[in-house]
Design a protein around this motif. Sequence first.
Motif, PDB file in Angstrom:
ATOM      1  N   GLY A 181       5.152 -38.484 -81.541  1.00 58.69           N
ATOM      2  CA  GLY A 181       4.168 -39.397 -80.246  1.00 58.69           C
ATOM      3  C   GLY A 181       3.623 -38.624 -78.765  1.00 58.69           C
ATOM      4  O   GLY A 181       3.272 -39.186 -78.486  1.00 58.69           O
ATOM      5  N   ASP A 182       4.052 -37.242 -78.768  1.00 51.89           N
ATOM      6  CA  ASP A 182       3.507 -36.395 -77.539  1.00 51.89           C
ATOM      7  C   ASP A 182       1.983 -36.284 -78.011  1.00 51.89           C
ATOM      8  O   ASP A 182       1.594 -36.307 -79.075  1.00 51.89           O
ATOM      9  CB  ASP A 182       4.537 -35.022 -77.894  1.00 51.89           C
ATOM     10  CG  ASP A 182       5.480 -35.344 -77.255  1.00 51.89           C
ATOM     11  OD1 ASP A 182       5.717 -35.623 -77.298  1.00 51.89           O
ATOM     12  OD2 ASP A 182       6.131 -34.238 -77.694  1.00 51.89           O
ATOM     13  N   SER A 183       1.168 -35.790 -76.624  1.00 50.80           N
ATOM     14  CA  SER A 183      -0.013 -35.082 -77.397  1.00 50.80           C
ATOM     15  C   SER A 183      -0.209 -34.068 -78.092  1.00 50.80           C
ATOM     16  O   SER A 183      -1.211 -34.326 -78.267  1.00 50.80           O
ATOM     17  CB  SER A 183      -0.795 -35.418 -75.965  1.00 50.80           C
ATOM     18  OG  SER A 183      -0.240 -34.977 -74.989  1.00 50.80           O
ATOM     19  N   GLU A 184       0.750 -33.208 -77.873  1.00 53.75           N
ATOM     20  CA  GLU A 184       0.570 -31.893 -78.322  1.00 53.75           C
ATOM     21  C   GLU A 184       0.524 -31.602 -80.343  1.00 53.75           C
ATOM     22  O   GLU A 184       0.274 -31.045 -80.672  1.00 53.75           O
ATOM     23  CB  GLU A 184       0.968 -31.339 -77.582  1.00 53.75           C
ATOM     24  CG  GLU A 184       0.574 -30.235 -76.806  1.00 53.75           C
ATOM     25  CD  GLU A 184       0.308 -29.436 -77.049  1.00 53.75           C
ATOM     26  OE1 GLU A 184      -1.385 -29.736 -76.932  1.00 53.75           O
ATOM     27  OE2 GLU A 184       0.431 -28.274 -77.025  1.00 53.75           O
ATOM     28  N   TRP A 185       1.163 -32.901 -80.602  1.00 54.62           N
ATOM     29  CA  TRP A 185       1.725 -33.292 -82.082  1.00 54.62           C
ATOM     30  C   TRP A 185       1.020 -32.494 -82.831  1.00 54.62           C
ATOM     31  O   TRP A 185       0.051 -33.417 -82.887  1.00 54.62           O
ATOM     32  CB  TRP A 185       2.668 -34.553 -81.634  1.00 54.62           C
ATOM     33  CG  TRP A 185       3.355 -34.757 -83.286  1.00 54.62           C
ATOM     34  CD1 TRP A 185       2.468 -36.128 -84.312  1.00 54.62           C
ATOM     35  CD2 TRP A 185       4.871 -33.996 -83.971  1.00 54.62           C
ATOM     36  NE1 TRP A 185       3.455 -36.362 -85.672  1.00 54.62           N
ATOM     37  CE2 TRP A 185       4.149 -34.810 -85.586  1.00 54.62           C
ATOM     38  CE3 TRP A 185       4.425 -32.799 -84.295  1.00 54.62           C
ATOM     39  CZ2 TRP A 185       5.444 -34.696 -86.565  1.00 54.62           C
ATOM     40  CZ3 TRP A 185       6.297 -33.042 -85.244  1.00 54.62           C
ATOM     41  CH2 TRP A 185       6.199 -33.318 -85.921  1.00 54.62           C
ATOM     42  N   ARG A 186       1.046 -31.638 -83.529  1.00 54.86           N
ATOM     43  CA  ARG A 186       0.109 -31.475 -84.764  1.00 54.86           C
ATOM     44  C   ARG A 186      -1.112 -31.503 -84.370  1.00 54.86           C
ATOM     45  O   ARG A 186      -2.474 -31.811 -85.080  1.00 54.86           O
ATOM     46  CB  ARG A 186      -0.099 -32.420 -86.112  1.00 54.86           C
ATOM     47  CG  ARG A 186       1.641 -33.247 -86.625  1.00 54.86           C
ATOM     48  CD  ARG A 186       1.073 -34.360 -87.856  1.00 54.86           C
ATOM     49  NE  ARG A 186       0.049 -33.729 -89.104  1.00 54.86           N
ATOM     50  CZ  ARG A 186      -0.169 -33.750 -89.569  1.00 54.86           C
ATOM     51  NH1 ARG A 186      -0.199 -35.506 -89.170  1.00 54.86           N
ATOM     52  NH2 ARG A 186      -0.886 -33.096 -90.986  1.00 54.86           N
ATOM     53  N   VAL A 187      -1.085 -30.789 -83.529  1.00 52.93           N
ATOM     54  CA  VAL A 187      -1.724 -30.136 -82.739  1.00 52.93           C
ATOM     55  C   VAL A 187      -2.402 -28.642 -82.796  1.00 52.93           C
ATOM     56  O   VAL A 187      -1.342 -27.737 -82.784  1.00 52.93           O
ATOM     57  CB  VAL A 187      -2.834 -30.756 -81.139  1.00 52.93           C
ATOM     58  CG1 VAL A 187      -3.879 -29.924 -80.805  1.00 52.93           C
ATOM     59  CG2 VAL A 187      -2.385 -31.800 -80.776  1.00 52.93           C
ATOM     60  N   LEU A 188      -3.981 -28.231 -83.309  1.00 53.49           N
ATOM     61  CA  LEU A 188      -3.233 -26.998 -84.435  1.00 53.49           C
ATOM     62  C   LEU A 188      -4.340 -25.881 -82.961  1.00 53.49           C
ATOM     63  O   LEU A 188      -5.992 -25.959 -82.798  1.00 53.49           O
ATOM     64  CB  LEU A 188      -4.708 -26.728 -85.325  1.00 53.49           C
ATOM     65  CG  LEU A 188      -4.785 -25.024 -86.464  1.00 53.49           C
ATOM     66  CD1 LEU A 188      -3.665 -24.918 -86.564  1.00 53.49           C
ATOM     67  CD2 LEU A 188      -5.532 -25.682 -87.409  1.00 53.49           C
ATOM     68  N   TYR A 189      -4.150 -24.954 -82.146  1.00 51.63           N
ATOM     69  CA  TYR A 189      -4.792 -23.388 -81.556  1.00 51.63           C
ATOM     70  C   TYR A 189      -4.967 -22.524 -82.971  1.00 51.63           C
ATOM     71  O   TYR A 189      -4.134 -22.517 -83.912  1.00 51.63           O
ATOM     72  CB  TYR A 189      -3.861 -23.179 -80.655  1.00 51.63           C
ATOM     73  CG  TYR A 189      -3.515 -24.243 -79.420  1.00 51.63           C
ATOM     74  CD1 TYR A 189      -4.144 -24.159 -78.949  1.00 51.63           C
ATOM     75  CD2 TYR A 189      -2.212 -25.414 -79.856  1.00 51.63           C
ATOM     76  CE1 TYR A 189      -3.671 -25.000 -77.210  1.00 51.63           C
ATOM     77  CE2 TYR A 189      -1.913 -25.727 -78.898  1.00 51.63           C
ATOM     78  CZ  TYR A 189      -2.607 -26.202 -77.925  1.00 51.63           C
ATOM     79  OH  TYR A 189      -2.553 -26.780 -76.960  1.00 51.63           O
ATOM     80  N   ILE A 190      -6.288 -22.124 -82.584  1.00 49.65           N
ATOM     81  CA  ILE A 190      -6.648 -21.006 -83.556  1.00 49.65           C
ATOM     82  C   ILE A 190      -7.273 -19.683 -83.015  1.00 49.65           C
ATOM     83  O   ILE A 190      -8.052 -19.616 -82.306  1.00 49.65           O
ATOM     84  CB  ILE A 190      -8.324 -21.733 -84.431  1.00 49.65           C
ATOM     85  CG1 ILE A 190      -7.868 -22.959 -84.992  1.00 49.65           C
ATOM     86  CG2 ILE A 190      -8.555 -20.851 -85.328  1.00 49.65           C
ATOM     87  CD1 ILE A 190      -8.487 -23.282 -85.874  1.00 49.65           C
ATOM     88  N   GLY A 191      -6.319 -18.918 -83.407  1.00 47.71           N
ATOM     89  CA  GLY A 191      -7.021 -17.403 -82.440  1.00 47.71           C
ATOM     90  C   GLY A 191      -8.678 -17.086 -83.225  1.00 47.71           C
ATOM     91  O   GLY A 191      -8.047 -17.158 -84.480  1.00 47.71           O
ATOM     92  N   SER A 192     -10.003 -16.945 -82.580  1.00 50.09           N
ATOM     93  CA  SER A 192     -11.076 -16.965 -83.202  1.00 50.09           C
ATOM     94  C   SER A 192     -11.685 -15.686 -82.309  1.00 50.09           C
ATOM     95  O   SER A 192     -11.646 -15.555 -81.581  1.00 50.09           O
ATOM     96  CB  SER A 192     -11.966 -18.097 -83.181  1.00 50.09           C
ATOM     97  OG  SER A 192     -13.086 -17.700 -83.394  1.00 50.09           O
ATOM     98  N   GLY A 193     -11.784 -14.449 -83.341  1.00 48.97           N
ATOM     99  CA  GLY A 193     -12.271 -13.113 -82.784  1.00 48.97           C
ATOM    100  C   GLY A 193     -13.972 -13.656 -83.138  1.00 48.97           C
ATOM    101  O   GLY A 193     -14.165 -14.049 -83.289  1.00 48.97           O
ATOM    102  N   ASP A 194     -14.291 -12.430 -82.004  1.00 47.66           N
ATOM    103  CA  ASP A 194     -15.336 -12.212 -81.610  1.00 47.66           C
ATOM    104  C   ASP A 194     -16.641 -11.732 -82.663  1.00 47.66           C
ATOM    105  O   ASP A 194     -18.148 -11.714 -82.597  1.00 47.66           O
ATOM    106  CB  ASP A 194     -15.675 -11.802 -80.230  1.00 47.66           C
ATOM    107  CG  ASP A 194     -16.121  -9.692 -80.019  1.00 47.66           C
ATOM    108  OD1 ASP A 194     -15.186  -9.396 -81.296  1.00 47.66           O
ATOM    109  OD2 ASP A 194     -16.240  -9.450 -79.402  1.00 47.66           O
ATOM    110  N   GLY A 195     -16.715 -11.603 -83.712  1.00 48.89           N
ATOM    111  CA  GLY A 195     -16.637 -10.408 -84.848  1.00 48.89           C
ATOM    112  C   GLY A 195     -17.975  -9.652 -84.616  1.00 48.89           C
ATOM    113  O   GLY A 195     -18.419  -9.134 -84.685  1.00 48.89           O
ATOM    114  N   GLY A 196     -16.922  -8.825 -83.693  1.00 45.47           N
ATOM    115  CA  GLY A 196     -18.003  -7.293 -83.338  1.00 45.47           C
ATOM    116  C   GLY A 196     -18.363  -7.896 -82.114  1.00 45.47           C
ATOM    117  O   GLY A 196     -19.396  -6.890 -81.975  1.00 45.47           O
ATOM    118  N   SER A 197     -18.614  -9.445 -81.485  1.00 45.89           N
ATOM    119  CA  SER A 197     -20.351  -8.983 -80.731  1.00 45.89           C
ATOM    120  C   SER A 197     -20.097  -8.801 -79.778  1.00 45.89           C
ATOM    121  O   SER A 197     -21.600  -7.872 -78.291  1.00 45.89           O
ATOM    122  CB  SER A 197     -20.384 -10.377 -81.305  1.00 45.89           C
ATOM    123  OG  SER A 197     -19.446 -11.452 -80.205  1.00 45.89           O
TER     124      SER A 197
END
Length: 499
Positions: A181-197
Amino acid sequence: MLDGKGQTDGMLARINSLREEPGGRRFFVNDLNGPLYIVDKATRRITTYLDFNGREGRRGLFHKLAYESGFANGLNSFQFDPDYRTNGKFYTVHIEDPSLPGPAAPDNANHPSLNVTGYSTTPPVPTPGPIEREGVLIEWTDSNLSNTTFEGTARELLRVSLNTRIHTLADLEFNPSARRGDSEWRVLYIGSGDGGSGEAKSSIRMNPQRLDTLVGKVLRIIPDLAEHRSTSTLSDSGRYRIPNDNPFVSVEGARKEVWAYGFRNPHRLHFAVDPANPGNNRLIADSVGLHTWETVNIVHKGANYGYSQREGNETLQPDNRTTNLPDDDKIPVQITDTITRGTVTPTYPVIQYGHVKGGGDAIGSGFLYRGKLLPALRGKYIFTDITTGHVWYADYREMLAADDGKPETLAAMHQIKLSWVNPYASVTPATRIYDTIFPIAEAAYHARGGKGEHLPGVALVSGDGRADAHVAIDAAGELYFFTKTDGTLRVVTALDAGS
Ligand SMILES: [Ca+2]
Ligand SMILES: [Ca+2]
């Protein structure tokens, strides 16, 4: 057993994270080499649950798995769905080399209980510049959680192009305080590296700053297409949804998945939950620096963490050296390589340490301790340096106070010493106190057949050898240490917190 001085990659388990299965009976442990293991807590029995390594005649699922070398290549991370007990869903990130032969979809020849009917890959989200790797996010649904085998389906959600083999798609976190019921429920955060760029001296240097890329970011998506339908939009691929309150959804040209940006390698995310005050709950990102600063960052919606224009609380120059901040501390909001939209003042770390003796080379994982075994550490954020094996804590309230918009204010770091009895010694020795986890990993490495004088690998501050030290917590918030180079997992039952 080891038989030489070389890298332990592919020989010993390269444990990259540990998570307790909701319900508390088992640990799941991912090995960069490909396996996802189940460790039964009661019996300590280890079972291979899924094996991602289908390279060159191996029996696993993915023919293009890039696992051999480089850091955080292979089966990089996994996370349980907050509703896992009911729906059997979990998520993985693995890294592929698109130049390798074979299909990118999973080959279930040796895993027939994985139903691949209807499985299809997604077009890689483009990243400007040459591409060496792809980071792949998959949702898995196990229809029977009572056994140690996988039976069910999988769905590819996202595939991100990466310029090099370093700083890949990485950690996955859900907000543990969110309820149905919360807006955050099952919302996924992903750490995405810069690929060395960001350290490149070509135009891809701007990739972590560009809002039209997914690299050098923290991303926020809704994996389940049936969740939050009225407050989200469907992604371009149609495989996941994007919350309408993401900060750049209405900025033309920006990727709607972006939650925060300007990171080099935010490879570890942790939701700090303060049991005494939910207002203190924060998403924390540990991000690996280039030549100068390792950082702990409190992640805010829409904030720009500066890289590759800043590193730590300094300016990063085009030659990759750092200098003082400018008087007018603003950088352009970069939509593409040529289009900007106003300026922004960067957000700075709440903890940083240098590439100097007593510091380290690359920040590892970190957790706000909330267990019972180590009362002195409650309310402290505990984190490691990967190569030197240092373990530190910072007071969480100091970290919140340092999150003040002022680059010069930081939370203090305190060394944690480790008490350990060497189980490999021929005569049981007295308990010794160690300044870092490095000599502990080295003793285990030698006991398991490692012939090098020191641990494999090399780094500036750690010198000869890398401990590859990480920390994890279980559902009760208790601490575990693991070290990739000796393939060992340890439970921490007591600590001597030094000053
Ligand atoms: Ca199963
Ligand atoms: Ca500050």
